[in-house]
Write an enzyme that holds these catalytic residues in place. Sequence first.
Site, PDB file in Angstrom:
ATOM      1  N   LYS A 250       0.851  -1.197   0.000  1.00  0.00           N
ATOM      2  CA  LYS A 250       0.000   0.000   0.000  1.00  0.00           C
ATOM      3  C   LYS A 250       0.886   1.248   0.000  1.00  0.00           C
ATOM      4  O   LYS A 250       1.873   1.315   0.740  1.00  0.00           O
ATOM      5  CB  LYS A 250      -0.904  -0.019   1.237  1.00  0.00           C
ATOM      6  CG  LYS A 250      -1.946   1.101   1.268  1.00  0.00           C
ATOM      7  CD  LYS A 250      -2.873   0.960   2.473  1.00  0.00           C
ATOM      8  CE  LYS A 250      -3.932   2.052   2.497  1.00  0.00           C
ATOM      9  NZ  LYS A 250      -4.843   1.938   3.644  1.00  0.00           N
TER      10      LYS A 250
ATOM     11  N   SER B   6      -9.874   2.492   2.794  1.00  0.00           N
ATOM     12  CA  SER B   6      -8.943   3.129   1.874  1.00  0.00           C
ATOM     13  C   SER B   6      -8.041   2.143   1.119  1.00  0.00           C
ATOM     14  O   SER B   6      -7.440   2.503   0.105  1.00  0.00           O
ATOM     15  CB  SER B   6      -8.050   4.112   2.643  1.00  0.00           C
ATOM     16  OG  SER B   6      -7.240   3.437   3.599  1.00  0.00           O
TER      17      SER B   6
ATOM     18  N   SER C 201     -10.366   0.311   7.208  1.00  0.00           N
ATOM     19  CA  SER C 201      -9.777   0.364   5.864  1.00  0.00           C
ATOM     20  C   SER C 201      -9.079  -0.908   5.399  1.00  0.00           C
ATOM     21  O   SER C 201      -8.607  -0.971   4.270  1.00  0.00           O
ATOM     22  CB  SER C 201      -8.789   1.535   5.768  1.00  0.00           C
ATOM     23  OG  SER C 201      -9.493   2.750   5.687  1.00  0.00           O
TER      24      SER C 201
END
Length: 493
Positions: free
Chosen positions: A79, A159, A183
């Site tokens: 990420k 997210s 998330s």
Amino acid sequence: MSDILDLGVKDIRDGVAKGDFTAREVADAFNTAVAAASELNAFIVTTPDHATAAADAVDARRKKGEDLGKMGGVPIGMKDLFATKGVQTTAASHILEGFTPQYESTVSQNLWDAGAGMLGKLNLDQFAMGSSNETSYFGHVSSPWKKDGTNAAMSPGGSSGGSSSAVSARIAPAATGTDTGGSIRQPAAFTGICGIKPTYGRCSRWGVVAFASSLDQAGPMARSVEDCAIMLEAMAGFDPKDSTSLEMDVPAWEAGLDADLKGKKIGIPKEYRMDGTDEEILKSWEQGKEWLRDAGAEIVDISLPHTKYALPAYYIVAPAEASSNLARYDGVRYGLRDLPDGAGLQDMYAATRAAGFGDEVKRRILIGTYVLSAGFYDAYYTQAQKIRTLISQDFSTAFGECDAILAPTTPTASFPLGENQDDPLAMYLNDVFAVPASLAGLPAMSVPAMLNADGLPLGLQIVGKPFDEQGVLNAGLAIQQRAGFDAKPEKWW
């Protein structure tokens, strides 16, 4: 190649160790898949050289008979919130575009030390603020799933939407995620994969771009509970560079996996039966109870009375911390600098932030600055912190009556991109079941349960006692074995 792409962390690690295939073959297969999947927009930057170099190192160690590590030969997605030395790290924001760290985050370094390689940096909601992966400066991520009978682009959740999309689409066997208010869990539920947020402090936050420091926690996203256990073992550990890091040994979660829940009590919180929750989500919850009963657990009703205040409290605490954390992005030391002709220092700050931050980030900074201002601090921020304490106490009381809690992960299945974009409050409601565990710092996991009538995945959430990731993983394994979820999206990208 397609056979390798269907393998998860455990199968790749064990296959490389046994010599069924080389780590280089695995890296090449996934690098090719990543390059062919640009329509998903899951990656901001691809790093095929990093993946192949790590694979070659693992193959060389195998030839010498050396230990390959917990993640030996497994290429993963990272990420783009984790600092990676020499590789652009943006938090999906224009304000950090072009920023190349000269250091490595602790979590990513732990993974490289364990033998993993990096396929690239994954897209996300800007600064991890969002529930649909539509706030990224680098464009939205599409879920690999489609609603039956339509061709609309679906949300992969947020997210960590790039992470969930890549793992579900089988262009990465696993990925890192971060969870501030859901998330990891919400995108995992939307795309039919597993994801666990460990106890706050299990994984170091050092080198992770901060959103809300008292909530942010890294965790793994993969296609099975076993793979999450393996990856979490590699990621976790005490880090003296992070003052909130837990000075505890990392348990052998993989070795401790056991789907036999005899003697365990699973709590069902009555407050989670909320208005607006999709009927099929409630049915999957009922099915989850039956699966856990079948695994030997006793199902008990519990109460978490302050649940209804969790979401409003979260959307005061998190933006308050964000407004403080994001003050460092000023155009002076790194990242974007917007300097209009004849502008002074204050003008540069204003112009840089206006150009660099997206609308959702600005919205949360404004909320956070407002609730921290002198006239409103006690009315909002202090009250929210008191609610947070009450929510934590609710869980402590509940865990006197049960060993883990079963709940839905999300109130609905995935929705088409753009559907909630103009209604921030509707978007925030996506996190209604995930936020309480985040506020209390508890370990929590989403496991895929079934497909709904539209052919979209639904997830079930297990919340555990502090430091009891093993209990969460075991309950997740019991659900996984009984759900037999093996659906995968039809390839269109």
